[in-house]
Design a protein around this motif. Structure first.
Motif, PDB file in Angstrom:
ATOM      1  N   LEU A 124     -29.454   8.154 -35.910  1.00  0.00           N
ATOM      2  CA  LEU A 124     -28.512   8.239 -34.795  1.00  0.00           C
ATOM      3  C   LEU A 124     -27.932   9.630 -34.630  1.00  0.00           C
ATOM      4  CD1 LEU A 124     -26.429   4.946 -34.961  1.00  0.00           C
ATOM      5  CD2 LEU A 124     -27.976   5.645 -33.166  1.00  0.00           C
ATOM      6  N   GLY A 125     -27.582  10.276 -35.716  1.00  0.00           N
ATOM      7  CA  GLY A 125     -26.939  11.576 -35.616  1.00  0.00           C
ATOM      8  C   GLY A 125     -27.866  12.760 -35.705  1.00  0.00           C
ATOM      9  N   SER A 126     -29.152  12.543 -35.934  1.00  0.00           N
ATOM     10  CA  SER A 126     -30.045  13.671 -36.171  1.00  0.00           C
ATOM     11  C   SER A 126     -30.810  14.152 -34.939  1.00  0.00           C
ATOM     12  CB  SER A 126     -31.054  13.310 -37.267  1.00  0.00           C
ATOM     13  OG  SER A 126     -31.871  12.231 -36.839  1.00  0.00           O
ATOM     14  N   ASP A 127     -30.853  13.386 -33.889  1.00  0.00           N
ATOM     15  CA  ASP A 127     -31.602  13.759 -32.689  1.00  0.00           C
ATOM     16  C   ASP A 127     -30.636  13.978 -31.535  1.00  0.00           C
ATOM     17  OD1 ASP A 127     -33.327  14.104 -30.583  1.00  0.00           O
ATOM     18  OD2 ASP A 127     -34.388  12.215 -30.851  1.00  0.00           O
ATOM     19  N   GLU A 128     -30.362  15.240 -31.212  1.00  0.00           N
ATOM     20  CA  GLU A 128     -29.382  15.572 -30.182  1.00  0.00           C
ATOM     21  C   GLU A 128     -29.809  15.121 -28.786  1.00  0.00           C
ATOM     22  OE1 GLU A 128     -28.224  19.633 -30.252  1.00  0.00           O
ATOM     23  OE2 GLU A 128     -27.684  19.574 -32.362  1.00  0.00           O
ATOM     24  N   GLN A 129     -31.080  14.867 -28.577  1.00  0.00           N
ATOM     25  CA  GLN A 129     -31.576  14.477 -27.253  1.00  0.00           C
ATOM     26  C   GLN A 129     -31.598  12.958 -27.062  1.00  0.00           C
ATOM     27  OE1 GLN A 129     -32.063  16.845 -24.952  1.00  0.00           O
ATOM     28  NE2 GLN A 129     -31.374  18.209 -26.561  1.00  0.00           N
ATOM     29  N   ARG A 130     -31.222  12.200 -28.076  1.00  0.00           N
ATOM     30  CA  ARG A 130     -31.259  10.746 -27.997  1.00  0.00           C
ATOM     31  C   ARG A 130     -30.125  10.242 -27.112  1.00  0.00           C
ATOM     32  NH1 ARG A 130     -34.104   7.207 -30.548  1.00  0.00           N
ATOM     33  NH2 ARG A 130     -34.806   8.726 -32.073  1.00  0.00           N
TER      34      ARG A 130
ATOM     35  N   VAL B  76     -23.876   1.709 -27.519  1.00  0.00           N
ATOM     36  CA  VAL B  76     -22.969   2.854 -27.466  1.00  0.00           C
ATOM     37  C   VAL B  76     -21.856   2.696 -28.503  1.00  0.00           C
ATOM     38  CG1 VAL B  76     -21.266   4.056 -26.033  1.00  0.00           C
ATOM     39  CG2 VAL B  76     -23.493   3.437 -25.082  1.00  0.00           C
ATOM     40  N   ALA B  77     -21.300   1.495 -28.626  1.00  0.00           N
ATOM     41  CA  ALA B  77     -20.249   1.257 -29.619  1.00  0.00           C
ATOM     42  C   ALA B  77     -20.766   1.517 -31.034  1.00  0.00           C
ATOM     43  CB  ALA B  77     -19.716  -0.164 -29.497  1.00  0.00           C
ATOM     44  N   LEU B  78     -21.986   1.109 -31.314  1.00  0.00           N
ATOM     45  CA  LEU B  78     -22.583   1.361 -32.627  1.00  0.00           C
ATOM     46  C   LEU B  78     -22.736   2.861 -32.880  1.00  0.00           C
ATOM     47  CD1 LEU B  78     -23.965   0.296 -35.201  1.00  0.00           C
ATOM     48  CD2 LEU B  78     -26.100   0.236 -33.888  1.00  0.00           C
ATOM     49  N   ALA B  79     -23.213   3.576 -31.885  1.00  0.00           N
ATOM     50  CA  ALA B  79     -23.373   5.028 -32.024  1.00  0.00           C
ATOM     51  C   ALA B  79     -22.019   5.706 -32.218  1.00  0.00           C
ATOM     52  CB  ALA B  79     -24.089   5.599 -30.801  1.00  0.00           C
TER      53      ALA B  79
ATOM     54  N   VAL C  29     -21.996  10.247 -31.180  1.00  0.00           N
ATOM     55  CA  VAL C  29     -21.835  10.492 -29.747  1.00  0.00           C
ATOM     56  C   VAL C  29     -21.154  11.836 -29.548  1.00  0.00           C
ATOM     57  CG1 VAL C  29     -20.753   9.698 -27.616  1.00  0.00           C
ATOM     58  CG2 VAL C  29     -21.731   8.041 -29.196  1.00  0.00           C
ATOM     59  N   GLY C  30     -21.889  12.757 -28.949  1.00  0.00           N
ATOM     60  CA  GLY C  30     -21.320  14.059 -28.632  1.00  0.00           C
ATOM     61  C   GLY C  30     -20.678  14.045 -27.257  1.00  0.00           C
ATOM     62  N   THR C  31     -21.356  13.373 -26.314  1.00  0.00           N
ATOM     63  CA  THR C  31     -20.854  13.261 -24.948  1.00  0.00           C
ATOM     64  C   THR C  31     -21.089  11.842 -24.453  1.00  0.00           C
ATOM     65  OG1 THR C  31     -21.426  15.568 -24.502  1.00  0.00           O
ATOM     66  CG2 THR C  31     -21.007  14.175 -22.601  1.00  0.00           C
ATOM     67  N   LEU C  32     -20.024  11.227 -23.989  1.00  0.00           N
ATOM     68  CA  LEU C  32     -20.099   9.890 -23.400  1.00  0.00           C
ATOM     69  C   LEU C  32     -20.002  10.022 -21.889  1.00  0.00           C
ATOM     70  CD1 LEU C  32     -20.047   6.745 -23.700  1.00  0.00           C
ATOM     71  CD2 LEU C  32     -17.550   6.943 -23.693  1.00  0.00           C
ATOM     72  N   LEU C  33     -21.000   9.518 -21.181  1.00  0.00           N
ATOM     73  CA  LEU C  33     -20.970   9.462 -19.721  1.00  0.00           C
ATOM     74  C   LEU C  33     -20.585   8.041 -19.345  1.00  0.00           C
ATOM     75  CD1 LEU C  33     -24.341  11.257 -18.956  1.00  0.00           C
ATOM     76  CD2 LEU C  33     -22.065  12.251 -19.007  1.00  0.00           C
ATOM     77  N   ILE C  34     -19.524   7.899 -18.563  1.00  0.00           N
ATOM     78  CA  ILE C  34     -19.035   6.571 -18.233  1.00  0.00           C
ATOM     79  C   ILE C  34     -18.575   6.519 -16.786  1.00  0.00           C
ATOM     80  CG2 ILE C  34     -16.698   7.028 -19.085  1.00  0.00           C
ATOM     81  CD1 ILE C  34     -16.811   4.105 -20.239  1.00  0.00           C
ATOM     82  N   SER C  35     -18.835   5.405 -16.148  1.00  0.00           N
ATOM     83  CA  SER C  35     -18.470   5.213 -14.748  1.00  0.00           C
ATOM     84  C   SER C  35     -17.011   4.794 -14.621  1.00  0.00           C
ATOM     85  CB  SER C  35     -19.367   4.121 -14.144  1.00  0.00           C
ATOM     86  OG  SER C  35     -18.871   3.716 -12.896  1.00  0.00           O
ATOM     87  N   ASP C  36     -16.338   5.333 -13.628  1.00  0.00           N
ATOM     88  CA  ASP C  36     -14.945   4.959 -13.404  1.00  0.00           C
ATOM     89  C   ASP C  36     -14.812   3.500 -12.968  1.00  0.00           C
ATOM     90  OD1 ASP C  36     -16.000   5.188 -10.843  1.00  0.00           O
ATOM     91  OD2 ASP C  36     -14.257   6.240 -10.030  1.00  0.00           O
TER      92      ASP C  36
ATOM     93  N   ASP D  79     -11.343  10.614 -30.278  1.00  0.00           N
ATOM     94  CA  ASP D  79     -10.785  10.702 -31.631  1.00  0.00           C
ATOM     95  C   ASP D  79     -11.774  11.321 -32.618  1.00  0.00           C
ATOM     96  OD1 ASP D  79      -8.436   9.551 -30.758  1.00  0.00           O
ATOM     97  OD2 ASP D  79      -8.875   7.554 -31.593  1.00  0.00           O
ATOM     98  N   LYS D  80     -13.067  11.142 -32.355  1.00  0.00           N
ATOM     99  CA  LYS D  80     -14.098  11.678 -33.247  1.00  0.00           C
ATOM    100  C   LYS D  80     -14.591  13.046 -32.796  1.00  0.00           C
ATOM    101  CE  LYS D  80     -15.347   7.317 -34.934  1.00  0.00           C
ATOM    102  NZ  LYS D  80     -15.805   6.323 -35.493  1.00  0.00           N
ATOM    103  N   GLY D  81     -13.889  13.631 -31.820  1.00  0.00           N
ATOM    104  CA  GLY D  81     -14.225  14.986 -31.393  1.00  0.00           C
ATOM    105  C   GLY D  81     -15.280  15.061 -30.300  1.00  0.00           C
ATOM    106  N   GLY D  82     -15.646  13.934 -29.731  1.00  0.00           N
ATOM    107  CA  GLY D  82     -16.651  13.934 -28.679  1.00  0.00           C
ATOM    108  C   GLY D  82     -16.040  14.206 -27.317  1.00  0.00           C
ATOM    109  N   GLU D  83     -16.904  14.427 -26.364  1.00  0.00           N
ATOM    110  CA  GLU D  83     -16.493  14.718 -24.994  1.00  0.00           C
ATOM    111  C   GLU D  83     -16.767  13.478 -24.140  1.00  0.00           C
ATOM    112  OE1 GLU D  83     -17.592  18.012 -21.572  1.00  0.00           O
ATOM    113  OE2 GLU D  83     -19.040  17.612 -23.164  1.00  0.00           O
ATOM    114  N   VAL D  84     -15.880  13.205 -23.196  1.00  0.00           N
ATOM    115  CA  VAL D  84     -16.069  12.074 -22.282  1.00  0.00           C
ATOM    116  C   VAL D  84     -16.126  12.628 -20.863  1.00  0.00           C
ATOM    117  CG1 VAL D  84     -15.073   9.951 -21.375  1.00  0.00           C
ATOM    118  CG2 VAL D  84     -14.843  10.480 -23.802  1.00  0.00           C
ATOM    119  N   LEU D  85     -17.186  12.283 -20.153  1.00  0.00           N
ATOM    120  CA  LEU D  85     -17.335  12.674 -18.761  1.00  0.00           C
ATOM    121  C   LEU D  85     -17.358  11.404 -17.930  1.00  0.00           C
ATOM    122  CD1 LEU D  85     -20.128  15.368 -19.120  1.00  0.00           C
ATOM    123  CD2 LEU D  85     -17.663  15.720 -18.967  1.00  0.00           C
TER     124      LEU D  85
END
Length: 65
Positions: A2-8, A16-19, A25-32, A55-61
């Motif tokens: 899960l954490g080793s492939d940046e393109q996954r 998503v919750a598991l990741a 999760v570096g960036t979460l894309l979510i619909s309003d 909280d884990k330092g990821g970005e949310v778009l």
């Protein structure tokens, strides 16, 4: 893996919750639209996902549906 492939990419709330739990999760894309659900428990679930990523330092778009 899960954490080793940046393109996954992960799709769907369960995967998503598991990741997020695994810190993969570096960036979460979510619909309003998910924050306008009629069911308050469903809205709370997505708010929690966003907060967990931040909280884990990821970005949310958030994008407009």
């Amino acid at each position: 893996m899960l954490g080793s492939d940046e393109q996954r990419a992960w799709y769907g709330p369960d995967h998503v919750a598991l990741a997020i739990d695994r810190g993969a999760v570096g960036t979460l894309l979510i619909s309003d639209e998910l924050f306008r659900a009629k069911d308050p428990l469903e809205r709370k679930k997505y708010v929690s996902l966003v907060e967990d990523v931040r909280d884990k330092g990821g970005e949310v778009l958030m994008f407009s549906s």
